[in-house]
Design a protein around this motif. Structure first.
Motif, mmCIF file in Angstrom:
data_model
loop_
_atom_site.group_PDB
_atom_site.id
_atom_site.type_symbol
_atom_site.label_atom_id
_atom_site.label_comp_id
_atom_site.label_asym_id
_atom_site.label_seq_id
_atom_site.Cartn_x
_atom_site.Cartn_y
_atom_site.Cartn_z
ATOM 1 N N ASP A 1 0.837 -1.205 0.000
ATOM 2 C CA ASP A 1 0.000 0.000 0.000
ATOM 3 C C ASP A 1 0.869 1.252 0.000
ATOM 4 N N ALA A 2 1.826 1.322 0.911
ATOM 5 C CA ALA A 2 2.690 2.506 0.998
ATOM 6 C C ALA A 2 3.556 2.643 -0.247
ATOM 7 N N TYR A 3 4.065 1.527 -0.755
ATOM 8 C CA TYR A 3 4.855 1.556 -1.992
ATOM 9 C C TYR A 3 4.039 2.199 -3.113
ATOM 10 N N ALA A 4 2.763 1.839 -3.209
ATOM 11 C CA ALA A 4 1.903 2.411 -4.239
ATOM 12 C C ALA A 4 1.664 3.895 -4.003
ATOM 13 N N SER B 1 -10.430 1.694 0.996
ATOM 14 C CA SER B 1 -10.925 2.910 1.630
ATOM 15 C C SER B 1 -10.164 4.142 1.161
ATOM 16 N N ASP B 2 -8.848 3.993 0.979
ATOM 17 C CA ASP B 2 -7.997 5.140 0.643
ATOM 18 C C ASP B 2 -7.653 5.227 -0.840
ATOM 19 N N SER B 3 -8.341 4.446 -1.681
ATOM 20 C CA SER B 3 -8.155 4.503 -3.139
ATOM 21 C C SER B 3 -6.705 4.265 -3.536
ATOM 22 N N VAL B 4 -6.171 3.136 -3.096
ATOM 23 C CA VAL B 4 -4.779 2.775 -3.376
ATOM 24 C C VAL B 4 -4.746 1.610 -4.359
ATOM 25 N N PRO B 5 -3.968 1.720 -5.455
ATOM 26 C CA PRO B 5 -3.867 0.616 -6.411
ATOM 27 C C PRO B 5 -2.962 -0.493 -5.889
ATOM 28 N N MET B 6 -3.554 -1.614 -5.503
ATOM 29 C CA MET B 6 -2.795 -2.731 -4.954
ATOM 30 C C MET B 6 -3.334 -4.029 -5.539
ATOM 31 N N LEU B 7 -2.418 -4.889 -5.948
ATOM 32 C CA LEU B 7 -2.808 -6.186 -6.499
ATOM 33 C C LEU B 7 -2.326 -7.292 -5.575
ATOM 34 N N VAL B 8 -3.250 -8.126 -5.144
ATOM 35 C CA VAL B 8 -2.926 -9.305 -4.345
ATOM 36 C C VAL B 8 -3.058 -10.528 -5.241
ATOM 37 N N VAL B 9 -2.014 -11.337 -5.291
ATOM 38 C CA VAL B 9 -2.012 -12.571 -6.071
ATOM 39 C C VAL B 9 -1.914 -13.744 -5.106
ATOM 40 N N SER B 10 -2.788 -14.721 -5.291
ATOM 41 C CA SER B 10 -2.751 -15.897 -4.414
ATOM 42 C C SER B 10 -3.091 -17.142 -5.214
ATOM 43 N N PRO B 11 -2.652 -18.315 -4.743
ATOM 44 C CA PRO B 11 -3.184 -19.562 -5.282
ATOM 45 C C PRO B 11 -4.607 -19.768 -4.775
ATOM 46 N N GLY B 12 -5.274 -20.753 -5.349
ATOM 47 C CA GLY B 12 -6.603 -21.134 -4.886
ATOM 48 C C GLY B 12 -6.787 -22.637 -5.015
ATOM 49 N N MET B 13 -7.891 -23.128 -4.541
ATOM 50 C CA MET B 13 -8.167 -24.555 -4.666
ATOM 51 C C MET B 13 -8.183 -24.963 -6.140
#
Length: 542
Positions: free
Chosen positions: A64-67, A96-108
């Motif tokens: 978040d801060a990096y963005a 809430s703070d309009s920050v561009p962040m991408l979370v990548v995860s595996p899934g089932m």
């Protein structure tokens, strides 16, 4: 007829990393786990550096801060199940703070049965969980679809209101190679601008206003120069939200800083006849109360059209990019009324009086903090980055009383109001700009939500001061209980030797018993490899 290139076989893990690299990602934050190793395998070959926080929530706050400080999307990688839920609070804060962040995860796996089978980290639906706190959560069904999902996320980040997104890659797609075509890239998009008639109407209202005001939020960040120019040409005082802190230099004669919560400033704002609000929700979390009734014509500039009828509805809605819209608005001011600025009244005296009234309201409450905050300001460069927590020393202290200019940044978790933001956010900011001074400000309660990230800063040898105002627990909640006439319950915490804890993590720790001691400790910490935790004891009413 030329032969079309054959699709390349890629695993889902390589496909997601390739797509990130093609979109310019060079830094990621996260924690390896059993299910995401195929992603980690490809980071270094594609030139993506990585920082490993000690908790996924810390990875989210760092991204978040990096963005926020770079303007580029922050990327965080988690494994399945509990790891993804650990980062959910950070995703909610970014939303809430309009920050561009991408979370990548595996899934089932794709064909995983609906009925629970007890697979490691199994949960009913990761996408449904993340959909509640992000702009979207996309579960890919083919390796090639990963390219589309990443492009979709970056299109979101570049157009409209930036918000976090989640991409889930099923476990079987991560490891199994599949044919995939070229990476799909988010298309370039022009900055949006309102129509000419509404711009003319807004220019007319602002030019004829006897008492104009500018209210700036985080959405005005890319238009700092335009905001300052308009304020000076109109002679309009400027007040900001916490996310807008420093867009206009807070030492400028027209700046009221972050003071929307001040009764004096709210009374003044209610009496204005034209208010230009740029990139702000004008929300309860900005005002600390319900929005005041305005007699003014409210002109709202926002890239998000939903904001035009949320909270205080706009009489003149200017939907568009802040910089492009303000440049167009200034052009209309010049074309319809000649060169602006020559006849603007001098309102600096009124601003000085408003500042004095604002400060008088809280003089007794803030008296202890002010000398320490002044000590922090004297040590820091103009372009220093400060990160803060949901702590009294921050929202009562540093946000209104520690001035910042456009060269610097102040990062605060508004709206969602998470705890534990300051330390991991400082790591993210320092990762982005190693040569700039970065300081974290926190309370003792909030710090302990993410205190383990001292180990991350120590491992990276980041010269990172962490200034902790210690009031013996959850001071804000203690005060709220007392104000209700309740006996304070569950808010006092036994004393912790936080400097010793910092040393145990491999950093440094001292106590500052005076502003002069804080000045010395902070100056040394800014040049000492590893984090330095500096405690300041606050007065705690009993």
């Amino acid at each position: 007829m030329s032969e079309q290139p054959r699709p390349t076989s890629l695993t889902g893990g390589e496909a997601v990393v390739r797509a990130l690299a093609e979109h310019g990602v060079t830094q990621a934050f996260g924690i390896p786990g059993t299910h995401n190793l195929e992603i980690y395998r490809h980071l270094a070959p594609y030139g993506i550096a990585h920082v490993t926080p000690r908790h996924e929530q810390g990875a989210g706050y760092a991204a978040d801060a990096y963005a926020r400080v770079t303007g580029r999307p922050g990327v965080a990688i988690t494994t399945t199940g509990p790891a993804l839920l650990n980062i959910a609070a950070a995703v909610g804060q970014a939303y809430s703070d309009s920050v561009p962040m991408l979370v990548v995860s595996p899934g089932m796996p794709l064909r995983h049965p609906r009925q629970s089978t007890g697979l490691l980290h199994e949960m009913r639906s990761q996408t449904e969980a993340l959909r509640g706190v992000s702009a979207f959560s996309h579960r890919a069904s083919t390796v090639e679809e990963i390219f589309s999902a990443v492009a979709r996320a970056f299109t979101l980040f570049r157009t409209g209101r930036p918000r976090p997104a989640h991409i889930e890659v099923p476990l079987d797609l991560l490891e199994k190679p599949e044919p995939a075509g070229p990476v799909r890239l988010a298309p370039p998009t022009p900055a949006t601008c309102p129509s000419l008639p509404v711009l003319r109407d807004a220019a007319r209202v602002l030019r004829s206003a006897r008492q104009p005001a500018l209210v700036l939020g985080g959405g005005a960040r890319n238009a700092a120069a335009q905001c300052l120019t308009l304020a000076e040409e109109l002679g309009a005082p400027v007040v900001t939200t916490a996310n807008g802190k420093g867009i206009v230099d807070e030492t400028h004669p027209l700046s009221l800083g972050v003071s929307l919560h001040s009764p004096s400033v709210q009374q003044w704002l209610a009496g204005c006849d034209a208010v230009l609000a740029v990139g702000t929700e004008l929300a309860e979390s900005d005002l600390w109360s319900a929005p005041p009734a305005l007699r003014a014509t409210l002109i709202r500039v926002d890239v998000d059209p939903d904001q035009m009828y949320a909270g205080l509805p706009a009489q003149l809605p200017l939907v568009g990019d802040a910089r492009t819209t303000l440049e167009a608005l200034r052009q209309q001011l010049a074309e319809s009324h000649g060169a602006p600025g020559s006849g603007a009244p001098d309102r600096t005296g009124a601003v000085r009086a408003l500042r004095a009234g604002r400060d008088a309201e809280t003089a007794e409450r803030d008296a202890h903090r002010l000398p320490y905050l002044q000590a922090v300001r004297t040590v820091l460069d103009a372009d220093a980055i400060l990160t803060s927590d949901s702590a009294q020393c921050c929202y009562y202290g540093a946000i209104p009383h520690l001035p910042v200019g456009p060269a610097g940044r102040y990062l605060h978790p508004t709206g969602f109001g998470t705890l534990g933001y300051a330390l991991p956010a400082a790591i993210g900011a320092k990762t982005a700009y190693p040569a700039r001074q970065v300081v974290a400000l926190s309370g003792d309660g909030g710090l302990q939500f993410s205190v383990q990230e001292l180990a991350t800063a120590a491992q990276l040898r980041l010269p990172l001061p962490v200034v902790v105002f210690d009031n013996g627990g959850y001071g804000e909640i203690r005060d709220e209980m007392a104000a209700r006439g309740d006996t304070p319950t569950a808010v006092d915490m036994p004393s912790v030797d936080l400097p010793a804890l910092a040393r145990a993590y491999g950093g440094h720790g001292v106590h500052a018993d005076s502003p002069e001691a804080l000045t010395r400790a902070l100056s040394l910490a800014l040049t000492t490899p590893g984090p330095t935790l500096i405690t300041v004891t606050e007065e705690t009413p009993r």
